[in-house]
Every structure is written in C-alpha cells, then in structure tokens.
Design an enzyme around this catalytic site. Structure first.
Site, PDB file in Angstrom:
ATOM      1  NE  ARG A 237      -4.046  -1.931   2.254  1.00 19.65           N
ATOM      2  CZ  ARG A 237      -5.059  -2.004   3.113  1.00 19.65           C
ATOM      3  NH1 ARG A 237      -5.162  -1.108   4.088  1.00 19.65           N
ATOM      4  NH2 ARG A 237      -5.962  -2.966   3.015  1.00 19.65           N
TER       5      ARG A 237
ATOM      6  CG  ASP B 241      -2.724   1.392   4.946  1.00 15.43           C
ATOM      7  OD1 ASP B 241      -3.939   1.180   4.769  1.00 15.43           O
ATOM      8  OD2 ASP B 241      -1.981   0.588   5.545  1.00 15.43           O
ATOM      9  CG  ASP B 242      -7.862   1.823   2.610  1.00 11.83           C
ATOM     10  OD1 ASP B 242      -7.828   2.875   3.283  1.00 11.83           O
ATOM     11  OD2 ASP B 242      -8.736   0.942   2.772  1.00 11.83           O
TER      12      ASP B 242
ATOM     13  CG  ASP C   2     -13.368   5.113  13.312  1.00 10.14           C
ATOM     14  OD1 ASP C   2     -13.555   4.377  14.305  1.00 10.14           O
ATOM     15  OD2 ASP C   2     -13.660   4.752  12.149  1.00 10.14           O
TER      16      ASP C   2
ATOM     17  CG  HIS D 118     -12.692  -0.334   1.865  1.00  6.56           C
ATOM     18  ND1 HIS D 118     -12.001   0.205   2.924  1.00  6.56           N
ATOM     19  CD2 HIS D 118     -13.172  -1.526   2.302  1.00  6.56           C
ATOM     20  CE1 HIS D 118     -12.053  -0.620   3.948  1.00  6.56           C
ATOM     21  NE2 HIS D 118     -12.761  -1.679   3.607  1.00  6.56           N
TER      22      HIS D 118
END
Length: 321
Positions: free
Chosen positions: A70, A143-144, A232, A256
């Site tokens: 990634r 990291d995506d 989060d 995603h």
C-alpha cells in the site's frame, strides 16, 4: 509583517521538533513541556493568515504488513505532491521506508494487531505529533486512501477560522449508541456521530486543544476503553459527548465501504479522499478509464493521479488533456 514572523517561527519550530521527535519511536507519555511549548506558540500568534497546504498536518495510519502493498503506491502518487505535510505512522521499523521518508516515517510503540487498543495507540501518536507541530489542521487518513490536496485545501478554507471544526463522512445514517463505563460497574448510554477513519477526517487546532484531556498520550487509549469502540468512534465521542461539538458531515470523503463506482469521472477531481478495497466480496474501486489497465493499476490510484497531475513523469502522454 508580525504575522509572517510568527509563521516563520512556527515553521522553524515544527521542523526542529519533527526531526527530533518523529524520527524516534513514539512514547505514549509525550513530553508535556514540548506540548505546552507548542501551545504557547499557538497562543502568541496574533492572527492566522490565509490557509495554505503547509498549514495542514496529514497523518497516514498503516502497519508493517502493508508497507509494500500500500505505501509504495501512496508515495508514488499523492504523497509525492505534499510530502512535507504528510507523516506515516506505523508499528515496525523499515530501513527502506526510513531512507525514503526520513523523519516523516513515525515508528510507534503500538502493537501491530488490528485491535481497539492498538488502533487507539496509533491515533494518540498522530494526535500528539500534530500538537507538537503547531500546524492549524489535523487530517487523518488510512493507507488505502488517496488524498487530493487541492480539494482538501479548498474544503478547509470554507470553514470559519474562529469555530471548532470536525469534518468527515459518517459511516452510519444515524448516531452510534455506546455504553460508557462509569464507577461501581455502572454504564451510561451515550449517542454521537463520528467520521469514519477509513474515509479520513479533519479537526482544526482550536478544537484539538480542547480534546487534550481525553486524547493526548495514554488518555486516548483510556477514553477508547470507556466506550469499548475503535479509534475513529472515540474521536467522535470526545468531540460530541465530552465537548458538546458536532460533526460537520461532508460527502467529499470516501472509504472502501461505499460503492465507489457511483462516482462519475467528472466528479473525481472534486473529491477530498478516495479509496479502494474489497466490499461485499467484490473489488471496489472508482470507475475511471485508462491510462492504465486494471491489471497494471488495480486500485485505479495511478490512473487518478495522472488525471489530476498529467505532468507526472511516469504518466503516459495520452493522460494529458
């Protein structure tokens, strides 16, 4: 003149502190004197100038397992455009990445597990590094994620400079409910909105300073344990339940966990973050034709980068308008 002088002082302090702090492993008990010094500097600033990219601290959360698969993609694409503002927070040393990133690679003492304490440990590391930086905005991404710097700056400029701001995309269409642990084994039902970390979110400095008692150092992990939810969610809990703040929802952040194909190609340059991954058993990526095939660019990040920056040396000539 005075504003520029103070801005230069803040920039110099930021560089010195980051070289000394971020190149080392993060310790949960970050020096209070360093934090207090950064806070005093922030208080001395007589007034902010127009927001610039250099005022934004971008933290990328990752783990050793994704360093190759990634991070290389991010470093080749969007990070290359805002490297000075971007810091990678991971859990294991990596000599190759260290050579490429220098002090912008932060090796934490956090576990590599995908557990609530491990995730909260990294978020605390990000938060404290931002406090020390003296910068005006803290933005967290995974990291995506692909970050569009121009769209990010444009969005943050729309918010009043004298108000607390917490902006991102909710992962639910309703507030989340949690049981807050209290003394004598009692619990209290709380409800709050939170921005999903998988899409990214941003917090301005004046709000971050108010979060310190619950979010700095080991306090973040302790706060997360109170509601037994991930990092989060904990950010939203601190802001809404402890400080009485509110999430400012924005449709410009994407994870995603949503159907990314619904975004049209013409909309892509306006989005602040984008993502890729597997959702409901299928590859979930933005719909963008060329210039790279799906085999060459399964995430579509390279194709997106060439759409936004056709002058990139490795972009095919046909990507230019």
């Amino acid at each position: 003149m005075h504003c520029r002088l103070f801005r230069g002082m803040a920039g110099a302090l930021f560089t010195l502190l980051c070289v000394g702090l971020l190149s080392l492993r993060y310790h949960s008990s970050l020096s209070q004197r360093m934090i207090q010094g950064a806070l005093r500097l922030n208080q001395r600033n007589p007034g902010p100038l127009e927001l610039q990219l250099g005022d934004i601290f971008i933290a990328v959360k990752t783990t050793w397992a994704f360093h190759r698969s990634r991070l290389d993609l991010l470093l080749d694409t969007w990070v290359s455009r805002i490297r000075q503002q971007t810091f990678i927070f991971t859990d294991s040393p990596d000599e190759r990445l260290q050579e490429r990133l220098g002090p912008h690679l932060v090796v934490t003492n956090c576990s590599a597990e995908h557990s609530h304490p491990a995730l909260s440990c990294k978020m605390a590391a990000e938060f404290d590094a931002f406090l020390v930086s003296g910068l005006r905005w803290f933005c967290h991404v995974d990291d995506d994620n692909y970050v569009n710097p121009k769209a990010l700056l444009q969005l943050l400029k729309t918010f009043p400079q004298d108000r607390d701001v917490y902006v991102g995309k909710p992962s639910l269409n309703r507030p989340i409910h949690a049981s807050e642990l209290q003394s004598k084994n009692r619990t209290k039902l709380v409800r709050f909105w939170f921005a999903t970390g998988g899409a990214g979110f941003c917090i301005n400095r004046q709000l971050a300073l108010k979060m310190v008692p619950w979010a700095s150092g080991s306090h973040f992990v302790d706060t997360s344990a109170l509601i037994r939810l991930p990092d989060d969610c904990t950010v939203g809990y601190i802001i809404e339940c402890k400080l009485g703040g509110r999430l400012q929802p924005s449709p410009l952040f994407h994870s995603h966990l949503e159907t990314l194909q619904l975004l049209g190609a013409a909309q892509l340059p306006e989005q602040v973050t984008l993502s890729y991954g597997v959702f409901e058993g299928k590859l979930n990526v933005i719909k963008l034709p060329g210039p790279f095939s799906h085999e060459e660019d399964p995430s579509r990040f390279r194709s997106l980068h060439c759409l936004l920056y056709p002058d990139t040396p490795w972009c095919p000539l046909l990507a230019a308008p």
